[in-house]
Scaffold this motif. Sequence first.
Motif, PDB file in Angstrom:
ATOM      1  N   ASP A   8      57.348  42.270 166.239  1.00  0.00           N
ATOM      2  CA  ASP A   8      58.513  41.620 166.795  1.00  0.00           C
ATOM      3  C   ASP A   8      59.719  42.529 166.539  1.00  0.00           C
ATOM      4  O   ASP A   8      59.685  43.363 165.628  1.00  0.00           O
ATOM      5  CB  ASP A   8      58.699  40.264 166.105  1.00  0.00           C
ATOM      6  CG  ASP A   8      60.022  39.630 166.456  1.00  0.00           C
ATOM      7  OD1 ASP A   8      60.325  39.526 167.657  1.00  0.00           O
ATOM      8  OD2 ASP A   8      60.765  39.246 165.527  1.00  0.00           O
ATOM      9  N   ALA A   9      60.792  42.363 167.307  1.00  0.00           N
ATOM     10  CA  ALA A   9      61.967  43.231 167.116  1.00  0.00           C
ATOM     11  C   ALA A   9      63.082  42.520 166.342  1.00  0.00           C
ATOM     12  O   ALA A   9      63.315  42.821 165.168  1.00  0.00           O
ATOM     13  CB  ALA A   9      62.472  43.719 168.469  1.00  0.00           C
ATOM     14  N   ASP A  10      63.733  41.537 166.966  1.00  0.00           N
ATOM     15  CA  ASP A  10      64.891  40.875 166.352  1.00  0.00           C
ATOM     16  C   ASP A  10      64.502  40.168 165.060  1.00  0.00           C
ATOM     17  O   ASP A  10      63.595  39.336 165.047  1.00  0.00           O
ATOM     18  CB  ASP A  10      65.483  39.838 167.317  1.00  0.00           C
ATOM     19  CG  ASP A  10      66.095  40.497 168.552  1.00  0.00           C
ATOM     20  OD1 ASP A  10      66.408  41.695 168.514  1.00  0.00           O
ATOM     21  OD2 ASP A  10      66.266  39.783 169.560  1.00  0.00           O
ATOM     22  N   ASP A  11      65.200  40.504 163.985  1.00  0.00           N
ATOM     23  CA  ASP A  11      64.970  39.917 162.656  1.00  0.00           C
ATOM     24  C   ASP A  11      63.596  40.267 162.081  1.00  0.00           C
ATOM     25  O   ASP A  11      63.132  39.617 161.141  1.00  0.00           O
ATOM     26  CB  ASP A  11      65.214  38.402 162.664  1.00  0.00           C
ATOM     27  CG  ASP A  11      66.710  38.106 162.803  1.00  0.00           C
ATOM     28  OD1 ASP A  11      67.502  38.862 162.220  1.00  0.00           O
ATOM     29  OD2 ASP A  11      67.069  37.159 163.494  1.00  0.00           O
ATOM     30  N   THR A  12      62.960  41.288 162.654  1.00  0.00           N
ATOM     31  CA  THR A  12      61.775  41.885 162.036  1.00  0.00           C
ATOM     32  C   THR A  12      62.047  43.384 161.857  1.00  0.00           C
ATOM     33  O   THR A  12      62.017  43.892 160.741  1.00  0.00           O
ATOM     34  CB  THR A  12      60.523  41.643 162.888  1.00  0.00           C
ATOM     35  OG1 THR A  12      60.271  40.238 162.937  1.00  0.00           O
ATOM     36  CG2 THR A  12      59.303  42.348 162.287  1.00  0.00           C
ATOM     37  N   LEU A  13      62.352  44.064 162.953  1.00  0.00           N
ATOM     38  CA  LEU A  13      62.700  45.493 162.849  1.00  0.00           C
ATOM     39  C   LEU A  13      64.167  45.687 162.484  1.00  0.00           C
ATOM     40  O   LEU A  13      64.543  46.709 161.907  1.00  0.00           O
ATOM     41  CB  LEU A  13      62.417  46.209 164.180  1.00  0.00           C
ATOM     42  CG  LEU A  13      60.955  46.295 164.608  1.00  0.00           C
ATOM     43  CD1 LEU A  13      60.853  47.001 165.964  1.00  0.00           C
ATOM     44  CD2 LEU A  13      60.111  47.040 163.561  1.00  0.00           C
ATOM     45  N   TYR A 115      47.491  54.128 163.325  1.00  0.00           N
ATOM     46  CA  TYR A 115      47.472  52.988 164.240  1.00  0.00           C
ATOM     47  C   TYR A 115      48.342  53.272 165.458  1.00  0.00           C
ATOM     48  O   TYR A 115      49.278  54.054 165.389  1.00  0.00           O
ATOM     49  CB  TYR A 115      48.036  51.733 163.544  1.00  0.00           C
ATOM     50  CG  TYR A 115      47.305  51.346 162.298  1.00  0.00           C
ATOM     51  CD1 TYR A 115      46.180  50.518 162.356  1.00  0.00           C
ATOM     52  CD2 TYR A 115      47.710  51.809 161.053  1.00  0.00           C
ATOM     53  CE1 TYR A 115      45.492  50.171 161.203  1.00  0.00           C
ATOM     54  CE2 TYR A 115      47.027  51.471 159.893  1.00  0.00           C
ATOM     55  CZ  TYR A 115      45.919  50.653 159.980  1.00  0.00           C
ATOM     56  OH  TYR A 115      45.246  50.314 158.841  1.00  0.00           O
ATOM     57  N   LYS A 116      48.024  52.590 166.573  1.00  0.00           N
ATOM     58  CA  LYS A 116      48.959  52.524 167.683  1.00  0.00           C
ATOM     59  C   LYS A 116      50.015  51.488 167.311  1.00  0.00           C
ATOM     60  O   LYS A 116      49.676  50.379 166.874  1.00  0.00           O
ATOM     61  CB  LYS A 116      48.244  52.079 168.966  1.00  0.00           C
ATOM     62  CG  LYS A 116      47.261  53.099 169.500  1.00  0.00           C
ATOM     63  CD  LYS A 116      47.982  54.200 170.247  1.00  0.00           C
ATOM     64  CE  LYS A 116      46.962  55.175 170.816  1.00  0.00           C
ATOM     65  NZ  LYS A 116      47.619  56.398 171.344  1.00  0.00           N
ATOM     66  N   LEU A 117      51.276  51.830 167.475  1.00  0.00           N
ATOM     67  CA  LEU A 117      52.359  50.914 167.130  1.00  0.00           C
ATOM     68  C   LEU A 117      53.059  50.442 168.411  1.00  0.00           C
ATOM     69  O   LEU A 117      53.331  51.223 169.320  1.00  0.00           O
ATOM     70  CB  LEU A 117      53.371  51.609 166.208  1.00  0.00           C
ATOM     71  CG  LEU A 117      52.803  52.197 164.909  1.00  0.00           C
ATOM     72  CD1 LEU A 117      53.941  52.699 164.018  1.00  0.00           C
ATOM     73  CD2 LEU A 117      51.958  51.173 164.153  1.00  0.00           C
ATOM     74  N   VAL A 118      53.319  49.129 168.447  1.00  0.00           N
ATOM     75  CA  VAL A 118      53.812  48.492 169.667  1.00  0.00           C
ATOM     76  C   VAL A 118      54.950  47.533 169.310  1.00  0.00           C
ATOM     77  O   VAL A 118      54.908  46.900 168.249  1.00  0.00           O
ATOM     78  CB  VAL A 118      52.661  47.704 170.349  1.00  0.00           C
ATOM     79  CG1 VAL A 118      53.134  46.994 171.612  1.00  0.00           C
ATOM     80  CG2 VAL A 118      51.486  48.638 170.668  1.00  0.00           C
ATOM     81  N   VAL A 119      55.959  47.440 170.169  1.00  0.00           N
ATOM     82  CA  VAL A 119      56.981  46.404 170.046  1.00  0.00           C
ATOM     83  C   VAL A 119      56.722  45.341 171.106  1.00  0.00           C
ATOM     84  O   VAL A 119      56.501  45.671 172.271  1.00  0.00           O
ATOM     85  CB  VAL A 119      58.403  46.977 170.246  1.00  0.00           C
ATOM     86  CG1 VAL A 119      59.443  45.859 170.248  1.00  0.00           C
ATOM     87  CG2 VAL A 119      58.727  48.001 169.169  1.00  0.00           C
ATOM     88  N   GLY A 173      55.833  39.201 162.671  1.00  0.00           N
ATOM     89  CA  GLY A 173      57.178  38.801 163.073  1.00  0.00           C
ATOM     90  C   GLY A 173      57.663  37.592 162.304  1.00  0.00           C
ATOM     91  O   GLY A 173      56.925  37.009 161.506  1.00  0.00           O
ATOM     92  N   ASN A 174      58.910  37.203 162.572  1.00  0.00           N
ATOM     93  CA  ASN A 174      59.534  36.109 161.815  1.00  0.00           C
ATOM     94  C   ASN A 174      59.439  34.765 162.523  1.00  0.00           C
ATOM     95  O   ASN A 174      59.964  33.783 162.022  1.00  0.00           O
ATOM     96  CB  ASN A 174      61.010  36.427 161.546  1.00  0.00           C
ATOM     97  CG  ASN A 174      61.842  36.372 162.825  1.00  0.00           C
ATOM     98  OD1 ASN A 174      61.451  36.973 163.826  1.00  0.00           O
ATOM     99  ND2 ASN A 174      62.941  35.664 162.816  1.00  0.00           N
TER     100      ASN A 174
END
Lengths: 234, 234
Positions: A8-13, A115-119, A173-174
């Motif tokens: 997840d992006a917002d409030d995770t990354l 690993y393959k990393l994905v958003v 994610g959050n």
Amino acid sequence: MITHVCFDADDTLWEEGKFFIAAEFVLADVLAKYAPNEDIADILLGVERANVPTLGYGVKSYTLSLIEAALKISDYQISAEEIARVMDAGRAILRHPMEMPEGLVDVLTSLRKSYKLVVITKGDLVDQNHKLDRSNLREYFDEIHVVIEKDAPKYTEIFDGFDVAPEQCLMIGNSMKSDVVPAIDAGGWGVYLPHTVTWQLESADEPVDAPKYRRLKHISELPALLAELNKTPV
Amino acid sequence: MITHVCFDADDTLWEEGKFFIAAEFVLADVLAKYAPNEDIADILLGVERANVPTLGYGVKSYTLSLIEAALKISDYQISAEEIARVMDAGRAILRHPMEMPEGLVDVLTSLRKSYKLVVITKGDLVDQNHKLDRSNLREYFDEIHVVIEKDAPKYTEIFDGFDVAPEQCLMIGNSMKSDVVPAIDAGGWGVYLPHTVTWQLESADEPVDAPKYRRLKHISELPALLAELNKTPV
């Protein structure tokens, strides 16, 4: 064997929710003469909830919801200058500083070797891409998916696109509702990384009995979790 | 041999611009006591242009621009009720009826037998997807790309994803700037299908000397053009 790690992006990354709360403080300040704080928060949440189907997620939708709430709560008594303050507070979220959790870059640098990393993120296409650029995180990811809803069919579609079995995919994610539960429902791993600020519309019951559910306190614990899971086939 | 036929969405697959103009009429009506019509149009266009980098394209961005223009043009004298009228006029665009050019479904039905069909559109992820659903056109397309900008690098990226040479790809749309010129610059065919209503920010010089440039009057002429181009290798 987990091969694809999805974030997840917002409030995770990066920090995100607290900037929405800052805008809500401005709304409450502008509307203080019209209504008590708690009513303002309730009405705003109701407006947001009603707007999601047509407006979707993200700052532009939120800004329109702030304006709509301001008009309603003031019973159309609010001045143009006050509207401008509310709109500016919403739009300011688009320019917020990027604040990443400590050690995030080390985690991503380490994981991308294996690993393959994905958003996988909801929100606005333009804004989410701007944040990937402003954070300098884009280069760490093999794929970026900005989607309308993060539900089980969407995870199935994304996991299928990886050409691996869903149990090779992990989502962290959050949001219980958008990150953890639907990824598990799609056959993948769901890792909950709670954040102090999480939008009320993102809550769901903790899937305590799901064998592919895990919970972490900090993103720096992720490499150890992956190492452990890849030693223990399920 | 052209194998992939890519379509712009707004004002190519369905009417769109005229609904924005309807909202602009409401803005002009609300602001009539503050400024003459032509000034309103100029100021709105300036606000839109300034907002594109942060807000992107689409109805939500446009609605925020309408509100910003209304505040500015009225010198912050506009009432809350008038702001609500302007905001509602912008948001109404999200619910506009779907009007497709005559014969479109026949064209798509015929072309999908021989070509991969793709939508490449800017605008908002949520709104563009809603329109694909409301129009019942989604089923005709192999891929849907909602992108931030339609420039040559973006076309190169999309054409690469097809795993064919760029000269096997054709893009058709009503914007010289976003559909025709960048598709040609990326090595593909660019077909201009003018629409009576095209946003000023979408204009560009006609690439009259480009060998892969074509111009049609109606989308029903597309199958014949494709048949002709595929007989004549360039």
